[in-house]
Design an enzyme around this catalytic site. Sequence first.
Site, PDB file in Angstrom:
ATOM      1  N   THR A 103      19.210 -13.894  28.710  1.00 18.92           N
ATOM      2  CA  THR A 103      20.091 -14.707  27.867  1.00 18.92           C
ATOM      3  C   THR A 103      19.405 -16.029  27.560  1.00 18.92           C
ATOM      4  O   THR A 103      19.231 -16.875  28.448  1.00 18.92           O
ATOM      5  CB  THR A 103      21.428 -14.980  28.568  1.00 18.92           C
ATOM      6  OG1 THR A 103      22.079 -13.732  28.829  1.00 18.92           O
ATOM      7  CG2 THR A 103      22.339 -15.827  27.679  1.00 18.92           C
TER       8      THR A 103
ATOM      9  N   LYS B 278      27.823 -12.418  24.274  1.00 15.47           N
ATOM     10  CA  LYS B 278      27.727 -12.644  25.721  1.00 15.47           C
ATOM     11  C   LYS B 278      28.341 -13.992  26.101  1.00 15.47           C
ATOM     12  O   LYS B 278      29.023 -14.108  27.128  1.00 15.47           O
ATOM     13  CB  LYS B 278      26.257 -12.594  26.148  1.00 15.47           C
ATOM     14  CG  LYS B 278      25.981 -12.889  27.628  1.00 15.47           C
ATOM     15  CD  LYS B 278      26.543 -11.818  28.547  1.00 15.47           C
ATOM     16  CE  LYS B 278      26.164 -12.078  30.011  1.00 15.47           C
ATOM     17  NZ  LYS B 278      24.775 -11.735  30.304  1.00 15.47           N
TER      18      LYS B 278
ATOM     19  N   LYS C 109      24.207 -21.860  33.220  1.00 16.13           N
ATOM     20  CA  LYS C 109      23.619 -21.948  31.879  1.00 16.13           C
ATOM     21  C   LYS C 109      24.575 -21.432  30.808  1.00 16.13           C
ATOM     22  O   LYS C 109      24.563 -21.905  29.668  1.00 16.13           O
ATOM     23  CB  LYS C 109      22.293 -21.207  31.816  1.00 16.13           C
ATOM     24  CG  LYS C 109      22.381 -19.691  31.802  1.00 16.13           C
ATOM     25  CD  LYS C 109      20.989 -19.086  31.580  1.00 16.13           C
ATOM     26  CE  LYS C 109      21.020 -17.575  31.575  1.00 16.13           C
ATOM     27  NZ  LYS C 109      19.667 -16.999  31.393  1.00 16.13           N
TER      28      LYS C 109
END
Length: 304
Positions: free
Chosen positions: A98, A173, A242
């Site tokens: 990601t 996501k 994150k």
Amino acid sequence: MVTPSPVVGMIGIGQLGLPIAVNLIRAGHPVVGFRRSDREAFAAAGGRVAHSPAEVARAADVLLLCLPDERAQAAVLDGEQGVMGALTPGKVVIELGTYRREFKIAQADRLRAQQVEMLEVEVSGSPPMVADRRAALYIGGDASLMERCRPILTAITEHHFHLGDIGSAVAMKLIANALVTVHTLAAAEAMNLGVRAGFDAHRVAEVLRHGAGNSAMFSIRAPLMAARRFSPAPGPFETLEKYLHMGREMAHSLGCATPLFSTAVPYFERAIAAGMAQEDISAVIKLVEDESNHRVDGENARAR
């Protein structure tokens, strides 16, 4: 004549990469992998250990990259014995990490210049969900490439969704992890309410998961909260961190109001600041409990 399964390369066989690799091996795919340390579990599952990213890239027909951040990714791509110098035309890279949309697009462009195709695949699910093939794969890139990679994707999980071009998967996501954040805090709030209403914590976790108020995060995290089992962590705060930043940035860039996500994020940031980074995110209940105790103490003080 039976066509042999393509050799799958796996760089990054850690908490998430290992169950992915194991699923591939169990499905009959030969898997060669690299990790700087702790490679014993991969080898015990039947994987072939390589000694550099370049060795994996040379051996693999399809290369999966599952690294924690852009810095680690850059080191694997361009560092000593890196991937970019070892890939040959016709190979396929499946990017599982990601990162920022711009980073992924630039990576895909670099690979395309070497006649290597890239598929963006975001995994939505905890490592136990991946191991049980219950995770979902969000996919960005060419739809025909996804079809060519379908046997590999299906070996990981039955649940995969093509969403558009490179960058679309990471957007989905971040949306999913915004819900993870909100739902985990909501689960903590419900568990705390239940215990303070006089119920056993395990009973609250058992009963609520069978009713209309259940969520995937309640089913996963409420039993951990009831058992106070925050370590070892299936999903630690440090992994979620994150996504909190990237999700907030995406929402801001799109001009989206996020009243619940914006309320939830500070709880997880406070947990990290308090030294809980390696505990499971279910431990956020400790902050809710602490606030509740302070509220009771304050009311008692005013009553006196």
